[in-house]
Design a protein around this motif. Sequence first.
Motif, short mmCIF file in Angstrom:
data_model
loop_
_atom_site.label_atom_id
_atom_site.label_comp_id
_atom_site.label_asym_id
_atom_site.label_seq_id
_atom_site.Cartn_x
_atom_site.Cartn_y
_atom_site.Cartn_z
N LYS A 10 0.84 -1.15 0.06
CA LYS A 10 -0.03 -0.09 -0.16
C LYS A 10 1.00 1.23 -0.10
O LYS A 10 2.11 1.26 0.68
CB LYS A 10 -0.95 0.05 1.30
CG LYS A 10 -1.91 0.97 1.45
CD LYS A 10 -2.84 0.73 2.66
CE LYS A 10 -4.04 1.62 2.79
NZ LYS A 10 -4.62 1.36 3.91
N LEU A 11 0.50 2.25 -0.68
CA LEU A 11 1.04 3.47 -0.96
C LEU A 11 0.00 4.50 -0.23
O LEU A 11 -1.10 4.73 -0.82
CB LEU A 11 1.65 3.75 -2.15
CG LEU A 11 2.02 5.31 -2.46
CD1 LEU A 11 3.16 5.73 -1.39
CD2 LEU A 11 2.44 5.65 -3.85
N ILE A 12 0.19 5.21 0.98
CA ILE A 12 -0.45 6.19 1.38
C ILE A 12 0.09 7.67 1.19
O ILE A 12 1.34 7.80 1.55
CB ILE A 12 -0.89 6.03 2.62
CG1 ILE A 12 -1.37 4.80 3.08
CG2 ILE A 12 -1.83 7.14 3.30
CD1 ILE A 12 -1.63 4.14 4.72
N ILE A 13 -0.59 8.40 0.25
CA ILE A 13 -0.16 9.78 0.09
C ILE A 13 -1.19 10.87 1.03
O ILE A 13 -2.27 10.72 0.71
CB ILE A 13 -0.27 10.14 -1.52
CG1 ILE A 13 0.42 9.15 -2.14
CG2 ILE A 13 0.13 11.58 -1.71
CD1 ILE A 13 0.16 9.29 -3.68
N HIS A 14 -0.34 11.72 1.82
CA HIS A 14 -1.07 12.59 2.70
C HIS A 14 -1.50 13.98 2.27
O HIS A 14 -2.26 14.38 2.67
CB HIS A 14 -0.23 12.62 4.17
CG HIS A 14 -0.08 11.33 4.63
ND1 HIS A 14 -1.21 10.72 5.53
CD2 HIS A 14 0.83 10.23 4.82
CE1 HIS A 14 -0.74 9.69 6.03
NE2 HIS A 14 0.46 9.21 5.48
N GLU A 15 -0.80 14.30 0.93
CA GLU A 15 -1.29 15.44 0.40
C GLU A 15 -1.00 15.54 -1.00
O GLU A 15 0.28 15.04 -1.54
CB GLU A 15 -0.59 16.71 0.89
CG GLU A 15 -0.78 18.12 0.33
CD GLU A 15 -0.06 19.04 0.87
OE1 GLU A 15 -0.82 20.30 1.10
OE2 GLU A 15 1.19 18.77 1.29
N VAL A 16 -2.07 15.78 -1.96
CA VAL A 16 -1.54 15.78 -3.29
C VAL A 16 -1.82 17.22 -3.93
O VAL A 16 -2.78 18.09 -3.68
CB VAL A 16 -2.84 14.83 -4.21
CG1 VAL A 16 -2.58 14.99 -5.57
CG2 VAL A 16 -2.50 13.27 -3.67
#
Length: 122
Positions: A10-16
Amino acid sequence: MEITIEPWKKLIIHEVIEYSFDDWMTQIAFSSKTAGGAIPTINWANGIVFQSFNFPDTNIIVEEKLKGVLHWSSVMFAIKEKYEKQLIKDNATINLIDVSVNEIFKKLADRLKEHSKQKSQN
């Protein structure tokens, strides 16, 4: 000897953060000039240019990584359908590197396209 390959789960991106391609390249060109002229390199995969930023390896982040979970603090991106090795913007050179061979980056590019509010640009 046993060798195990365990892909990330899993890859969690906290801000895009999305930019228009031209605006972002102008910003990168200006930053390059003010930082002494180093040639910046930006990732390109499947029609997306992007930069990712990791959290530092604290105990919690390392524990998550050992479970197969990556946490990125942010990803900046723009639509750039056509790959080019180099761009010249405001007398600054910007290199693009094609990272499409990386499965995570290919999937990330697809997800960012879905997330995009910009129209396709060449």
